[in-house]
Design an enzyme around this catalytic site. Structure first.
Site, PDB file in Angstrom:
ATOM      1  N   CYS A  25      -2.033  -3.110   7.706  1.00 30.27           N
ATOM      2  CA  CYS A  25      -2.013  -3.996   6.535  1.00 30.27           C
ATOM      3  C   CYS A  25      -0.773  -4.878   6.459  1.00 30.27           C
ATOM      4  O   CYS A  25      -0.857  -6.026   6.015  1.00 30.27           O
ATOM      5  CB  CYS A  25      -2.163  -3.171   5.268  1.00 30.27           C
ATOM      6  SG  CYS A  25      -3.780  -2.371   5.137  1.00 30.27           S
TER       7      CYS A  25
ATOM      8  N   ASP B 222       0.793  -1.242   0.000  1.00 31.68           N
ATOM      9  CA  ASP B 222       0.000   0.000   0.000  1.00 31.68           C
ATOM     10  C   ASP B 222       0.823   1.288   0.000  1.00 31.68           C
ATOM     11  O   ASP B 222       0.496   2.232   0.734  1.00 31.68           O
ATOM     12  CB  ASP B 222      -0.945   0.011   1.202  1.00 31.68           C
ATOM     13  CG  ASP B 222      -1.891  -1.171   1.223  1.00 31.68           C
ATOM     14  OD1 ASP B 222      -1.988  -1.872   0.211  1.00 31.68           O
ATOM     15  OD2 ASP B 222      -2.526  -1.402   2.272  1.00 31.68           O
TER      16      ASP B 222
ATOM     17  N   LYS C 213      -6.352  -4.972  -3.343  1.00 26.99           N
ATOM     18  CA  LYS C 213      -6.910  -5.710  -2.210  1.00 26.99           C
ATOM     19  C   LYS C 213      -7.993  -4.861  -1.548  1.00 26.99           C
ATOM     20  O   LYS C 213      -7.836  -3.650  -1.414  1.00 26.99           O
ATOM     21  CB  LYS C 213      -5.829  -6.125  -1.206  1.00 26.99           C
ATOM     22  CG  LYS C 213      -5.119  -5.007  -0.474  1.00 26.99           C
ATOM     23  CD  LYS C 213      -4.061  -5.593   0.466  1.00 26.99           C
ATOM     24  CE  LYS C 213      -3.328  -4.528   1.255  1.00 26.99           C
ATOM     25  NZ  LYS C 213      -4.178  -3.795   2.223  1.00 26.99           N
TER      26      LYS C 213
END
Length: 230
Positions: free
Chosen positions: A166, A24, A133
């Site tokens: 995450c 990310d 995702k």
């Protein structure tokens, strides 16, 4: 084989059966004006993390490791985010921020938006894999597990944001699926106070994986390359 000095002990892996995972590294998480910044989280110290990820990616690619880039987010209608029947609807700070600030509606973590894009300094190359995702874990509703198993990959080296959300979520899920997870601590950044970073790294090295750093990682890969040449 490469032996990486790490906490709580060294770990040995084959670079060509190992993936470097970049979690990310989007404007949302690493750039002023992105989601985390607008939600009240400090992103002022992410620049060194970006530089360290660049270094790790370059070394991993040279060693023949697969590079996987995750992008967290949802479709324009936020169907993938889940409605009120999903805990994600209630706990996602991006969704809560948009509900509290209607002018931001449709701008945070929306696929195709500036917020969703990877930061300019980190661009995937041919041969890399980019995976969207919809939740914190990169294993949830993605083909990650099948991609890794089909390539015989058992070791995962993690970088990215956020360490305590995450990154840790994906590493934990990998642990339950029998993957060996390593975090490069100076190539990650927390969402929240500094103690969140320390707590996440403590959890990982104590219960779920290993912790190292970018310089040690690059040195280990370099030593392996020299050994092959010799």
């Amino acid at each position: 084989m490469t032996t990486l000095t790490a906490r709580p002990e060294a770990i040995t892996f084959d670079p060509q059966q190992t993936a470097l995972i970049v979690v990310d590294m989007q404007n949302a998480y690493a750039t002023p004006g992105g989601y985390l910044d607008l939600a009240g989280f400090d992103v002022s110290t992410t620049r060194p993390v970006i530089a360290n990820i660049q270094t790790a990616v370059t070394a991993a690619r040279a060693a023949g490791m697969l590079i996987i880039w995750f992008q967290n987010g949802w479709d324009e209608q936020y169907v993938e985010a889940g409605g009120p029947g999903s805990p994600n609807y209630h706990k996602s700070n991006a969704l809560k921020t948009m509900r509290n600030q209607p002018l931001l509606q449709g701008k945070l973590l929306t696929k195709g938006s500036w917020d969703y894009q990877l930061v300019d300094e980190l661009m995937p190359q041919p041969g890399d894999i980019v995976l969207p995702k919809p939740r914190y874990s990169g294993f949830f509703n993605t083909p990650l597990d099948s991609i890794l198993r089909s390539r015989g990959i058992r070791h995962l080296v993690f970088t990215g944001i956020a360490t305590n959300v995450c990154v840790e979520s994906t590493l934990r899920d990998g642990f339950f699926l029998e993957y060996f997870g390593v975090v490069l601590e100076d190539a990650t950044h927390q969402a929240g106070p500094e103690f969140a970073q320390k707590a996440a790294l403590f959890n990982i090295e104590t219960f779920f994986g290993w912790v190292s750093d970018v310089e040690t990682f690059c040195d280990a890969l370099s030593s392996t390359s020299f050994a092959r040449i010799a």
